[in-house]
Design an enzyme around this catalytic site. Structure first.
Site, mmCIF file in Angstrom:
data_model
loop_
_atom_site.group_PDB
_atom_site.id
_atom_site.type_symbol
_atom_site.label_atom_id
_atom_site.label_comp_id
_atom_site.label_asym_id
_atom_site.label_seq_id
_atom_site.Cartn_x
_atom_site.Cartn_y
_atom_site.Cartn_z
ATOM 1 N N GLU A 25 0.824 -1.220 0.000
ATOM 2 C CA GLU A 25 0.000 0.000 0.000
ATOM 3 C C GLU A 25 0.854 1.265 0.000
ATOM 4 O OE1 GLU A 25 -1.496 1.661 3.557
ATOM 5 O OE2 GLU A 25 -0.975 -0.081 4.786
ATOM 6 N N ALA A 142 -12.962 1.523 7.083
ATOM 7 C CA ALA A 142 -13.503 0.853 5.890
ATOM 8 C C ALA A 142 -12.658 -0.371 5.514
ATOM 9 C CB ALA A 142 -13.555 1.835 4.716
ATOM 10 N N LYS A 160 -3.008 -2.230 15.584
ATOM 11 C CA LYS A 160 -2.368 -1.395 16.603
ATOM 12 C C LYS A 160 -3.299 -1.178 17.772
ATOM 13 C CE LYS A 160 1.172 1.477 14.695
ATOM 14 N NZ LYS A 160 1.232 2.003 13.353
HETATM 15 N N1 PSU Z 1 -2.192 1.360 10.782
HETATM 16 C C1 PSU Z 1 -0.842 1.415 10.820
HETATM 17 N N2 PSU Z 1 -0.174 2.058 9.832
HETATM 18 C C2 PSU Z 1 -0.822 2.629 8.760
HETATM 19 C C3 PSU Z 1 -2.254 2.557 8.727
HETATM 20 C C4 PSU Z 1 -2.891 1.919 9.733
HETATM 21 O O1 PSU Z 1 -0.250 0.893 11.740
HETATM 22 O O2 PSU Z 1 -0.163 3.211 7.890
HETATM 23 C C5 PSU Z 1 -2.973 3.143 7.538
HETATM 24 C C6 PSU Z 1 -3.307 2.049 6.516
HETATM 25 O O3 PSU Z 1 -3.212 2.588 5.222
HETATM 26 C C7 PSU Z 1 -4.761 1.732 6.829
HETATM 27 C C8 PSU Z 1 -5.278 3.103 7.188
HETATM 28 O O4 PSU Z 1 -5.471 1.153 5.751
HETATM 29 O O5 PSU Z 1 -4.232 3.678 7.960
HETATM 30 C C9 PSU Z 1 -6.574 3.042 7.968
HETATM 31 O O6 PSU Z 1 -7.118 4.327 8.057
HETATM 32 P P1 PSU Z 1 -8.617 4.488 8.597
HETATM 33 O O7 PSU Z 1 -8.531 4.044 10.040
HETATM 34 O O8 PSU Z 1 -8.918 5.947 8.464
HETATM 35 O O9 PSU Z 1 -9.483 3.610 7.775
#
Ligand code: PSU
Ligand code: MN
Length: 302
Positions: A25, A142, A160
């Site tokens: 990603e 999502a 996390k």
């Molecule tokens: N958790 C991590 N590192 C990250 C992310 C999440 O430890 O870089 C990033 C990933 O791209 C994940 C996104 O898909 O955050 C999730 O964001 P949200 O909670 O807004 O969906």
């Protein structure tokens, strides 16, 4: 193949010849780590996948094109532009593409684009989940629902502890998303190997995971898998220290009134600052560890 998709020559050749490919990603590059460590890590992760016999395919949106496989210049551009790139999840993709803009793809968006390209395995650090306090904020990533729709196996280091891990696991169970904990009976919690939460399933080898994945496909069951790979012992953090940093980051965030898509990037950055960069080093090591496992699983699938 859909007309918005651009495969790099290396990825195109690999897919045409049925070689193993692992997707990566781009939000982790732009929003998950600071420059220049983000770019160095992105390059190291790609190399780790190659060392383990698969082809890396970093996914991002550049000027409205769905890019599968980035050049070193494109990686550098993404890392440097950082938070100025739009964090792009499922809902954002059509708008970013139609406007011809750049988008850093989250786990959900990367899964969608990987599936369009025909890539089945994806490695990252952490996935999004159910946030603490979601009973009132309804903040659920999502990423979780993507696993009910899109056929990609994602290797992560668990979720996390910025999230509510119990609620995240309940949500995934409700949605019918399998979580395989690699060589452990306990859900790993990203910076630490243990969460106190029982593994829904345990898997002990890449071959076993590849076989279960192939079975799912033959059965015609839609959606993805989560493989939770514990951080190597040598790099795992003291749970008291990391949890104190996370608690402080969350209370600071609530005071500032941060919400929506800003939540996760804010917490990632704040926790890194509070731990003086130690958590960033652990984060890098676990991504490399996940990349190696993902390559081995991809080799078993074909
Ligand atoms: N958790 C991590 N590192 C990250 C992310 C999440 O430890 O870089 C990033 C990933 O791209 C994940 C996104 O898909 O955050 C999730 O964001 P949200 O909670 O807004 O969906
Ligand atoms: Mn959210």
């Amino acid at each position: 193949m859909n007309r918005y998709l651009d495969l790099s020559p290396e990825v195109k050749e690999a897919l045409e010849n049925n070689k193993p490919v692992v997707a990566l990603e781009s939000t982790i590059i732009s929003h998950g780590m600071p420059y220049p460590k983000n770019v160095q890590t992105a390059v190291a992760v790609e190399n780790k996948i190659r060392e383990n016999g698969a082809v890396p395919a970093t996914i991002a949106i550049i000027k409205g094109r769905l890019k599968v496989g980035l050049t070193p210049d494109e990686l550098e551009y993404f890392g440097k532009k950082g938070l100025a790139i739009t964090k792009t999840s499922r809902r954002d993709i059509p708008m970013i593409v139609a406007k011809g803009e750049d988008g850093a793809t989250t786990v959900a968006a990367t899964m969608i684009i990987a599936a369009m390209a025909g890539i089945q395995v994806f490695a990252t650090g952490g996935i999004g989940g159910v946030h603490r306090g979601a009973e009132t904020t309804m903040d659920i990533s999502a990423d979780l629902d993507e696993f009910t729709k899109t056929p990609v196996l994602v290797v992560c280091a668990g979720a996390k502890a910025i999230l509510d891990l119990n609620l995240t696991m309940e949500y995934l169970e409700t949605k019918g998303v399998p979580v395989f904990c690699y060589q452990t009976d306990e859900l790993p919690a990203f910076y630490t190997r243990k969460s106190g939460i029982k593994a829904p399933f345990r898997a002990d080898s890449p071959e076993e995971l590849a076989r279960i994945w192939s079975t799912k496909r033959e059965l015609g069951i839609q959606g993805g898998f989560i493989v939770a790979n514990p951080i190597p012992e040598a790099y795992s953090m003291d749970p008291k220290r990391i949890n104190a940093a996370i608690d402080e980051a969350i209370s600071e965030m609530n005071k500032l009134g941060i919400h929506g898509k800003e939540t996760t990037p804010y917490l990632l950055d704040k926790v890194q600052k509070l731990t003086g960069g130690d958590s960033l080093e652990s984060n890098i090591k676990l991504v490399l560890n996940n990349a190696a496992l993902a390559a081995k699983i991809a080799k078993g699938i074909r």
